[in-house]
Design a protein around this motif. Sequence first.
Motif, short mmCIF file in Angstrom:
data_model
loop_
_atom_site.label_atom_id
_atom_site.label_comp_id
_atom_site.label_asym_id
_atom_site.label_seq_id
_atom_site.Cartn_x
_atom_site.Cartn_y
_atom_site.Cartn_z
N PRO A 58 0.80 -1.23 0.00
CA PRO A 58 0.00 0.00 0.00
C PRO A 58 0.84 1.28 0.00
O PRO A 58 0.50 2.25 -0.67
CB PRO A 58 -0.81 -0.13 1.29
N MET A 59 1.94 1.28 0.76
CA MET A 59 2.77 2.48 0.84
C MET A 59 3.26 2.92 -0.53
O MET A 59 3.18 4.09 -0.90
CB MET A 59 3.96 2.22 1.78
N TYR A 60 3.76 1.97 -1.31
CA TYR A 60 4.31 2.32 -2.63
C TYR A 60 3.22 2.48 -3.67
O TYR A 60 3.42 3.16 -4.68
CB TYR A 60 5.34 1.26 -3.05
N PHE A 61 2.07 1.89 -3.43
CA PHE A 61 0.93 2.15 -4.30
C PHE A 61 0.52 3.61 -4.20
O PHE A 61 0.32 4.29 -5.21
CB PHE A 61 -0.24 1.24 -3.90
N PHE A 62 0.42 4.12 -2.97
CA PHE A 62 0.08 5.53 -2.78
C PHE A 62 1.21 6.44 -3.24
O PHE A 62 0.96 7.53 -3.78
CB PHE A 62 -0.25 5.80 -1.31
N LEU A 63 2.44 6.00 -3.03
CA LEU A 63 3.59 6.81 -3.48
C LEU A 63 3.62 6.95 -4.99
O LEU A 63 3.92 8.03 -5.52
CB LEU A 63 4.89 6.17 -2.98
N ASP A 121 -2.20 5.45 6.10
CA ASP A 121 -1.47 4.20 5.80
C ASP A 121 -0.32 4.01 6.78
O ASP A 121 -0.09 2.91 7.28
CB ASP A 121 -0.95 4.24 4.37
N ARG A 122 0.43 5.10 7.07
CA ARG A 122 1.55 5.01 8.02
C ARG A 122 1.03 4.73 9.44
O ARG A 122 1.66 4.01 10.21
CB ARG A 122 2.36 6.30 8.01
N TYR A 123 -0.13 5.29 9.79
CA TYR A 123 -0.74 5.02 11.09
C TYR A 123 -1.07 3.54 11.22
O TYR A 123 -0.78 2.91 12.24
CB TYR A 123 -2.00 5.86 11.25
N ALA A 124 -1.69 2.97 10.18
CA ALA A 124 -2.04 1.55 10.22
C ALA A 124 -0.79 0.67 10.29
O ALA A 124 -0.79 -0.35 11.00
CB ALA A 124 -2.87 1.19 8.98
N THR A 133 -2.19 -5.71 6.96
CA THR A 133 -2.60 -6.25 5.66
C THR A 133 -4.12 -6.42 5.57
O THR A 133 -4.69 -6.33 4.49
CB THR A 133 -1.92 -7.60 5.40
N THR A 134 -4.75 -6.65 6.73
CA THR A 134 -6.21 -6.78 6.73
C THR A 134 -6.88 -5.42 6.56
O THR A 134 -7.86 -5.29 5.83
CB THR A 134 -6.68 -7.42 8.05
N PRO A 138 -6.29 -4.37 -0.80
CA PRO A 138 -6.22 -3.71 -2.12
C PRO A 138 -7.47 -2.91 -2.48
O PRO A 138 -7.37 -1.85 -3.09
CB PRO A 138 -6.02 -4.88 -3.08
N GLN A 139 -8.65 -3.42 -2.12
CA GLN A 139 -9.89 -2.71 -2.46
C GLN A 139 -9.96 -1.36 -1.75
O GLN A 139 -10.36 -0.35 -2.34
CB GLN A 139 -11.11 -3.56 -2.10
N LEU A 140 -9.57 -1.33 -0.47
CA LEU A 140 -9.58 -0.07 0.28
C LEU A 140 -8.56 0.90 -0.29
O LEU A 140 -8.85 2.10 -0.42
CB LEU A 140 -9.29 -0.33 1.76
N CYS A 141 -7.37 0.40 -0.62
CA CYS A 141 -6.33 1.27 -1.19
C CYS A 141 -6.80 1.90 -2.50
O CYS A 141 -6.62 3.11 -2.72
CB CYS A 141 -5.05 0.46 -1.44
#
Length: 319
Positions: A58-63, A121-124, A133-134, A138-141
């Motif tokens: 998720p981190m690199y997806f948002f990046l 994302d960093r908080y989670a 991971t839960t 991917p759907q939430l991201c």
Amino acid sequence: MEGTNISSQKGFLLLGFSDQPRLERILFVIILLFYILNLLGNTAIILVSCVDPKLHTPMYFFLSNLSCVDICFTTSVAPQLLATMHSGDKSMSYGGCVAQLYVAMGLGSSECILLAVMAYDRYAAVCRPLRYTTIMHPQLCASLAGTAWLSGLVTSLIQCSLTVQLPLCGHRNLDHIFCEVPVLIKLACVDTTFNEAELFVASVVFLIVPVSLILVSYGFITQAVLRIKSAAGRRKAFGTCSSHLIVVIIFYGTIIFMYLQPAKSKSKNQGKFVSLFYTIVTPLLNPVIYTLRNKDVKGALKTLVVANILGSIKLKRKS
């Protein structure tokens, strides 16, 4: 309405830094260099995030979404700015100005929301590591990234549509570096109280609210990190968040200064330099900060470069 028709026929004159020719020549070189580096750096982040399986998180997806926004945001401003600086022709068509207005406003607003999403994302990751991971599935991201893009589109349609309807009474000189909402509002020859109030509300929604959520997230992150017993663990946790926090401070600090500070308190060139910073400089700082402070990205870049070199050598040998 007659004034609006005159402006639509003749377009605008973007004055920029034309009253300081030497400064304009220096800025041309700097902006060109920053724009090229921006394209290379953000494109590299998008490529390694897609190619390297280790970065399919998720981190690199948002990046990679942030890099895409930055490329488009800077491209909506830099080429036109460089062209006017190089040619000396400060004219810009009415349609070109309106298009730039919509695109820049939409992308800038999307980046505001996207940075807040990255803070969550960093908080989670730090505060809920076992359920990360839960939570960030991917759907939430995809939904969060889509919300960031869509919110920018909606606010751009509303804010810019209200702005372009203002009668400009034949005024053509924009004492700025690109077509921006606060600058066009100043040119109107009617009461703009409603537009200024609407701009203030939009600024609060897209600047103050995301910054508040980011600060709350990092408050929880700090508490969680301080509970980690090992010094190495604390350094690693802070390292995953410090890059994002630096980007947040730089981006929001300059854009809040532009949109929430009273116009009368800024000097003539102050607003130009601030706009130049968050449209040209900050998008370059994102890949620089993330690549220099992130071992995963640096490792992926080295692997990608080595693979390309080896591939080119094999092609040469075959030929």
